[in-house]
Design a protein around this motif. Structure first.
Motif, short mmCIF file in Angstrom:
data_model
loop_
_atom_site.label_atom_id
_atom_site.label_comp_id
_atom_site.label_asym_id
_atom_site.label_seq_id
_atom_site.Cartn_x
_atom_site.Cartn_y
_atom_site.Cartn_z
N ASP A 87 0.86 -1.19 0.00
CA ASP A 87 -0.02 0.02 0.05
C ASP A 87 0.83 1.44 0.09
O ASP A 87 0.42 2.45 -0.35
CB ASP A 87 -0.79 0.01 1.30
CG ASP A 87 -1.94 -1.20 1.45
OD1 ASP A 87 -2.30 -1.38 0.09
OD2 ASP A 87 -2.43 -1.63 2.15
N ARG A 88 2.33 1.03 0.45
CA ARG A 88 3.03 2.33 0.45
C ARG A 88 4.60 1.97 -0.38
O ARG A 88 5.42 2.00 0.42
CB ARG A 88 3.34 2.51 1.92
CG ARG A 88 1.93 3.50 2.43
CD ARG A 88 2.28 3.77 3.99
NE ARG A 88 2.50 2.91 4.70
CZ ARG A 88 2.84 3.02 6.16
NH1 ARG A 88 2.98 4.07 6.40
NH2 ARG A 88 3.14 2.09 6.86
N PRO A 89 4.49 1.59 -1.47
CA PRO A 89 5.66 1.05 -2.32
C PRO A 89 6.51 2.21 -2.37
O PRO A 89 7.57 1.93 -2.61
CB PRO A 89 5.23 0.68 -3.63
CG PRO A 89 3.84 1.38 -3.76
CD PRO A 89 3.25 1.63 -2.17
N ALA A 90 6.08 3.73 -2.17
CA ALA A 90 6.98 4.69 -2.23
C ALA A 90 8.01 4.96 -1.29
O ALA A 90 9.12 5.70 -1.31
CB ALA A 90 6.29 6.01 -2.73
N ARG A 91 7.56 4.39 -0.19
CA ARG A 91 8.25 4.61 1.18
C ARG A 91 9.47 3.41 1.29
O ARG A 91 9.17 2.18 0.90
CB ARG A 91 7.45 4.22 2.53
CG ARG A 91 8.07 4.44 3.76
CD ARG A 91 6.72 4.47 4.60
NE ARG A 91 6.29 3.41 5.05
CZ ARG A 91 6.74 2.32 5.88
NH1 ARG A 91 7.78 2.54 6.51
NH2 ARG A 91 6.01 1.06 6.07
N MET A 92 10.52 3.94 1.70
CA MET A 92 11.45 3.04 1.68
C MET A 92 11.49 1.99 2.89
O MET A 92 11.18 2.60 3.94
CB MET A 92 12.99 3.87 1.93
CG MET A 92 14.24 3.09 1.58
SD MET A 92 14.26 2.52 -0.17
CE MET A 92 14.62 3.95 -0.91
N GLN A 93 11.64 0.89 2.57
CA GLN A 93 11.35 -0.18 3.64
C GLN A 93 12.42 -1.11 4.05
O GLN A 93 13.27 -1.28 3.32
CB GLN A 93 9.84 -1.17 3.31
CG GLN A 93 8.76 -0.17 3.12
CD GLN A 93 7.63 -0.96 2.53
OE1 GLN A 93 7.22 -2.07 3.27
NE2 GLN A 93 6.83 -0.52 1.66
N ALA A 94 12.34 -1.60 5.14
CA ALA A 94 13.50 -2.75 5.30
C ALA A 94 14.76 -2.07 5.60
O ALA A 94 15.93 -2.56 5.38
CB ALA A 94 13.37 -3.82 4.53
N THR A 95 14.67 -0.87 6.15
CA THR A 95 15.97 0.00 6.01
C THR A 95 16.88 -0.16 7.38
O THR A 95 16.47 -0.59 8.41
CB THR A 95 15.60 1.61 6.14
OG1 THR A 95 14.76 1.83 7.26
CG2 THR A 95 14.83 1.89 4.83
N THR A 96 18.26 -0.31 7.01
CA THR A 96 19.41 -0.33 7.99
C THR A 96 20.20 0.97 7.73
O THR A 96 20.62 0.98 6.63
CB THR A 96 19.99 -1.67 7.79
OG1 THR A 96 19.10 -2.56 8.04
CG2 THR A 96 21.28 -1.34 8.67
N HIS A 110 23.73 1.94 4.80
CA HIS A 110 22.31 2.32 4.41
C HIS A 110 21.92 1.27 3.46
O HIS A 110 22.16 1.40 2.23
CB HIS A 110 22.18 3.70 4.03
CG HIS A 110 20.81 4.35 4.14
ND1 HIS A 110 20.54 5.42 3.88
CD2 HIS A 110 19.78 3.66 4.54
CE1 HIS A 110 19.19 5.81 4.13
NE2 HIS A 110 18.64 4.57 4.45
N LEU A 111 20.64 0.61 4.10
CA LEU A 111 19.87 -0.30 2.83
C LEU A 111 18.61 -0.22 2.92
O LEU A 111 18.06 0.52 4.02
CB LEU A 111 20.32 -1.74 3.29
CG LEU A 111 21.95 -2.57 3.42
CD1 LEU A 111 21.64 -3.76 3.76
CD2 LEU A 111 22.44 -2.52 2.10
N GLY A 112 17.88 -0.35 2.00
CA GLY A 112 16.51 -0.43 2.06
C GLY A 112 15.83 -0.69 0.54
O GLY A 112 16.65 -1.02 -0.25
N VAL A 113 14.75 -0.79 0.50
CA VAL A 113 14.07 -1.35 -0.71
C VAL A 113 12.59 -0.53 -0.75
O VAL A 113 11.93 -0.33 0.06
CB VAL A 113 13.69 -2.97 -0.47
CG1 VAL A 113 12.83 -3.15 0.59
CG2 VAL A 113 13.30 -3.29 -1.60
#
Length: 529
Positions: free
Chosen positions: A68-77, A90-93
């Motif tokens: 529902d929120r694919p524009a938001r960077m997720q699973a971030t480190t 810095h990681l994210g998807v």
């Protein structure tokens, strides 16, 4: 069910780190209870196990991703790595990178599965499996990192394993192909590094999310133009953009089957991904200035690639089927670059969709060409279509049917994955972003349309020559005179079927992919607003 951030974070870290650990483990002696019939079988099984585990983790990440929120960077480190230089781990998807992570893990697993049964001739399989896993680690990291310096390091990591896969396990001309690959990409990468450093230093940070949100406001117009030229040159070599493509045919022709599949299916995507992730949001004014030139090179590349393929497909030209498919990538990736050059959400979505479609279809075609070479001993089109040639419809009908399927998917038949990216790229060229010359882009659109006609021409010639033996009238005689080849084997069926299924699904249900990419693209082009 909502999956917690911590779980997604661990999944992404495992996806990036597991292939690297697996590469090191592949070089170690197998435990006594896991040796199987031989050490070679044990290490090949190790490759299948690790890549299978990475694929399972990637599917789990995709399932837990907040669609529902694919524009938001997720699973971030996001933790400090080299504080003195402002470089962070810095990681994210998001919706742009998630499909490429899935594509990479899928193709690498299928290559490992195929190679378990058909390991290419060369040194010990230990090195082959270790390089395959190192290549996967570098590629996955390229799509997951969110720091410019880390992106460069991951981008460069893939050069070493691909060079050795071609040079040690490749076929005829492997040393030339490997050297051309590494020299072109290294030279491009040096220029790209200068551009990345320029953006990071002038922008005050190497963080890709912060720079994209800033949308180039901290960079002067001249700085942006220089940065786009430098970064774009390095990415264009990998894309590959005409006329920086000349390393590609030699590398593809010499590479082993798994190397060709990953080179076309994954490595070429790193260039176009970099354009979307870095160039468009971080230097929008520079991208706007240089976009018409990118579009011109893309349109010329589409026609050029198709004309070369037509020449290779002609009877008596001594054309090589593997080389022909390699040149077809120049044309297909031209549509990706054309979509990016429009600077519109429609065009960038078209580019991202065409990226995935090309990975699925061309990956399948290189698998099929590898299967044909295993059976017939050559990929020379004149020999494959001669009086005693392949004639696959009569000698191996399932293999012939799959080759015909791959060809019609590659030419952009509606209902298959190849159609949407190319159609949307031309649609975006009809109405490019404000400030871009519409007459020029209408010309580029017309050239791209000509390219689709030429693509259909050479692919149908290939199907006729390889599947029917050159002339359809010869089919019955050849079928009676020559014994059947081995048709699709079980392990080939297992490795190729997922690509066929996904090609059909993406063609019939494009919203599944476009629904992921569009919100993320809108945000990237809007500067994170």
């Amino acid at each position: 069910m909502t999956v917690s951030h911590t779980v997604l974070q661990i999944l992404l870290l495992a996806i990036v780190g597991l292939p690297l650990v697996g590469a090191v483990a592949a070089l170690l002696p197998a435990p006594p209870g896991l040796k199987g019939r031989s050490p070679d079988q044990a290490v090949l099984r190790h490759g299948v196990t690790v890549t299978g585990a990475v694929l399972a983790l990637t599917v789990a990440l995709a399932a837990g991703f907040d669609h529902d929120r694919p524009a938001r960077m997720q699973a971030t480190t996001d933790v400090g790595w080299i504080p003195a230089l402002g470089i962070r781990f810095h990681l994210g998807v998001d919706g742009v990178s998630l499909p490429l992570l899935v594509l990479t893990s899928l193709l690498t697993f299928l290559c490992a599965l195929y190679s378990y049964h058909r390991v290419p001739d060369g040194p010990s399989p230990k090195g082959f499996v270790a390089l395959l896993l190192l290549l996967e680690a570098g590629t996955l990291a390229s799509f997951a990192v969110l720091d410019l310096v880390l992106f460069f390091l991951a981008f460069e990591t893939v050069l070493v394993p691909m060079y050795f896969l071609i040079a040690r396990w490749g076929g005829e001309g492997r040393e030339r192909g490997a050297w051309r690959f590494v020299l072109y990409t290294l030279l491009g990468s040096v220029v790209m590094l200068l551009g990345l450093l320029l953006v990071g230093i002038k922008g005050g940070t190497f963080d890709m999310v912060a720079l994209a949100t800033d949308n180039g406001s901290g960079l002067s117009h001249s700085t942006q133009v220089i940065a786009v030229l430098a970064i774009g040159a390095g990415l264009a070599v990998k894309a590959p953009m005409f006329p920086l493509h000349s390393w590609l045919p030699d590398a593809h022709t010499a590479a082993p089957t798994a190397g060709s599949v990953l080179l076309a299916g994954v490595l070429l995507k790193m260039g176009t991904y970099g354009l979307v992730r870095i160039v468009l949001p971080m230097a929008p004014d520079g991208a706007h200035t240089l976009a018409p030139y990118l579009a011109a090179f893309a349109a010329v590349g589409i026609v050029y690639g198709s004309l070369v393929c037509l020449a290779l497909a002609r009877r008596g030209s001594g054309g090589d089927l593997k080389r022909l498919i390699a040149y077809s990538s120049v044309g297909h990736m031209g549509f990706v670059l054309l979509g990016v050059s429009t600077l519109t959400p429609t065009g960038v979505n078209a580019a991202l969709f065409a990226n995935i479609a090309h990975g699925l279809i061309t990956g399948l075609l290189f698998f099929l060409v590898g299967g044909i070479k295993d059976r017939y001993g050559t990929t020379d089109l004149d020999r494959l279509s001669g009086p005693t040639g392949a004639a696959l419809y009569g000698r191996a009908p399932r293999l012939g049917g799959l080759l015909a399927f791959g060809a019609v998917a590659s030419l952009g038949l509606p209902g298959l994955a190849g159609f949407w990216g190319e159609m949307l790229a031309m649609f975006a060229s009809f109405r490019p972003a404000d400030g871009l010359s519409r007459p020029a882009y209408l010309t580029f659109m017309a050239l791209a349309g000509l390219g689709t006609l030429l693509t259909a021409g050479y692919l149908l010639v290939v199907v006729r020559r390889v599947c029917m033996g050159g002339n359809g009238e010869q089919h019955t005689a050849i079928k009676e005179a020559i014994p059947a080849l081995a048709d699709v084997r079980p392990y080939e069926f297992a490795a190729w079927t997922p690509l066929v299924v996904l090609t059909v699904l993406a063609g019939l249900w494009p919203a599944a992919l476009l629904g992921l990419t569009d919100p993320a693209v809108q945000q990237l082009l809007g500067g994170g607003k």
